[in-house]
Scaffold this motif. Structure first.
Motif, PDB file in Angstrom:
ATOM      1  N   ILE A  20       0.851  -1.192   0.000  1.00 40.41           N
ATOM      2  CA  ILE A  20       0.000   0.000   0.000  1.00 40.41           C
ATOM      3  C   ILE A  20       0.887   1.243   0.000  1.00 40.41           C
ATOM      4  O   ILE A  20       1.896   1.292   0.706  1.00 40.41           O
TER       5      ILE A  20
ATOM      6  N   LEU B 224       0.468   5.733  -0.529  1.00 42.01           N
ATOM      7  CA  LEU B 224      -0.295   6.948  -0.858  1.00 42.01           C
ATOM      8  C   LEU B 224       0.665   8.128  -0.884  1.00 42.01           C
ATOM      9  O   LEU B 224       1.578   8.212  -0.041  1.00 42.01           O
TER      10      LEU B 224
ATOM     11  N   ARG C 113      -2.981  10.199   5.953  1.00 45.27           N
ATOM     12  CA  ARG C 113      -3.638  10.547   7.224  1.00 45.27           C
ATOM     13  C   ARG C 113      -5.054  11.078   7.025  1.00 45.27           C
ATOM     14  O   ARG C 113      -5.544  11.859   7.833  1.00 45.27           O
TER      15      ARG C 113
ATOM     16  N   GLY D 265      -7.577   8.741   6.277  1.00 44.00           N
ATOM     17  CA  GLY D 265      -8.447   7.568   6.384  1.00 44.00           C
ATOM     18  C   GLY D 265      -8.437   6.681   5.146  1.00 44.00           C
ATOM     19  O   GLY D 265      -9.039   5.603   5.140  1.00 44.00           O
TER      20      GLY D 265
ATOM     21  N   GLY E 228      -5.870   5.059   3.737  1.00 41.47           N
ATOM     22  CA  GLY E 228      -5.076   3.847   3.949  1.00 41.47           C
ATOM     23  C   GLY E 228      -5.915   2.777   4.615  1.00 41.47           C
ATOM     24  O   GLY E 228      -5.964   1.624   4.173  1.00 41.47           O
ATOM     25  N   ARG E 229      -6.605   3.164   5.686  1.00 39.58           N
ATOM     26  CA  ARG E 229      -7.464   2.193   6.388  1.00 39.58           C
ATOM     27  C   ARG E 229      -8.532   1.653   5.444  1.00 39.58           C
ATOM     28  O   ARG E 229      -8.766   0.441   5.373  1.00 39.58           O
TER      29      ARG E 229
ATOM     30  N   ASN F 279      10.581   2.609   8.439  1.00 39.45           N
ATOM     31  CA  ASN F 279       9.281   3.205   8.114  1.00 39.45           C
ATOM     32  C   ASN F 279       8.385   3.174   9.353  1.00 39.45           C
ATOM     33  O   ASN F 279       7.386   2.449   9.426  1.00 39.45           O
TER      34      ASN F 279
ATOM     35  N   HIS G 129      -1.850  -0.018  14.446  1.00 39.91           N
ATOM     36  CA  HIS G 129      -3.103   0.632  14.834  1.00 39.91           C
ATOM     37  C   HIS G 129      -4.316  -0.044  14.205  1.00 39.91           C
ATOM     38  O   HIS G 129      -5.401  -0.072  14.802  1.00 39.91           O
TER      39      HIS G 129
END
Ligand SMILES: CC(C)(COP(=O)(O)OP(=O)(O)OC[C@H]1O[C@@H](n2cnc3c(N)ncnc32)[C@H](O)[C@@H]1OP(=O)(O)O)[C@@H](O)C(=O)NCCC(=O)NCCS
Length: 207
Positions: free
Chosen positions: A136, A138, A144, A146, A148-149, A175, A184
């Motif tokens: 993944i 971005l 930050r 949302g 990615g989630r 990283n 998380h």
């Protein structure tokens, strides 16, 4: 006028150039690798294009309207089958194009060329429990927020639907942002870290 929010959609042919840009601009432990490479496309040859070619349905992108994608998630359902398919269909032409001595020793280009010639095989104990894997990335303006989630959740649902029991990924120990993100959202470290890389895993629900 209010800014238009990026949205997630499936990858489609024609996205490649923008996704290759994302790949290189996040390729140095999450930071821009452009200046570190003589041949910036090498990163995409190893970490992006094989997934678009072999697992296109598991690739999703973040984009604003019809604009170029600014992020992606990529997956392989069965890492062993993916290793075999890249060996048969992807690496031979790249090995011809980039011989082992194509770049000076101790360069990132040389390291990537070494990977084309000697791909890393996931350990048996890892693929037994976590057969799928993902990547993944971005670009900074959409980090930050949302996305990615959401990208990971979309991919994990696709993998679970297809019967996968778990997913793994590799990341640089440097990283720290990505590692904090993965922890998380429910990933755990698998095994000890080695050569600056660590493996993270997450089980998938049986559907
Ligand atoms: C790592 C990356 C994929 C995370 O995606 P993102 O869109 O920035 O993360 P999100 O906004 O979806 O964050 C999801 C959750 O993780 C948390 N999170 C994200 N980054 C975090 C960090 N560095 N530390 C702690 N928590 C973090 C968020 O607060 C959010 O929590 P919430 O959903 O409970 O509110 C993205 O930043 C990225 O592509 N970075 C550069 C490339 C890269 O490093 N790729 C991974 C290579 S292995």
């Amino acid at each position: 006028m209010a800014a238009v929010a990026p949205t997630i959609r499936p990858y489609r042919p024609g996205d490649e150039a923008a996704l290759m840009r994302v790949c290189v601009e996040t390729g140095a432990a999450g930071k821009d690798a452009t200046g570190l490479l003589t041949e910036p496309d090498l990163l995409s040859h190893v970490f992006l294009l094989p997934y678009l070619a072999l697992e296109p349905k598991l690739a999703s992108v973040v984009a604003v309207d019809d604009g170029p994608p600014v992020g992606y998630v990529l997956g392989a359902l069965d890492s062993r089958a993916f290793e075999a398919a890249t060996e048969a269909q992807v690496w031979p032409a790249l090995r011809d194009r980039y011989p082992l001595d194509a770049f000076g020793a101790d360069t990132l280009d040389a390291l990537l060329v070494h990977l084309l010639h000697h791909p890393i095989e996931a350990p048996d104990e890892l693929v037994a429990e976590y057969p799928s894997h993902l990547h993944i990335d971005l670009l900074p303006p959409v980090q930050r927020g949302g996305h990615g989630r959401r990208l990971i959740e979309r991919l994990l649902a696709q993998l679970a639907e297809r019967g996968s029991t778990g997913v793994h990924l590799g990341t640089s120990e440097k990283n720290t942002n990505a590692i904090a993100f993965y922890r998380h959202i429910g990933f755990d470290q698998w095994g000890p870290s080695g050569q600056g890389e660590l493996t993270m895993v997450r089980r998938l629900p049986v559907t």
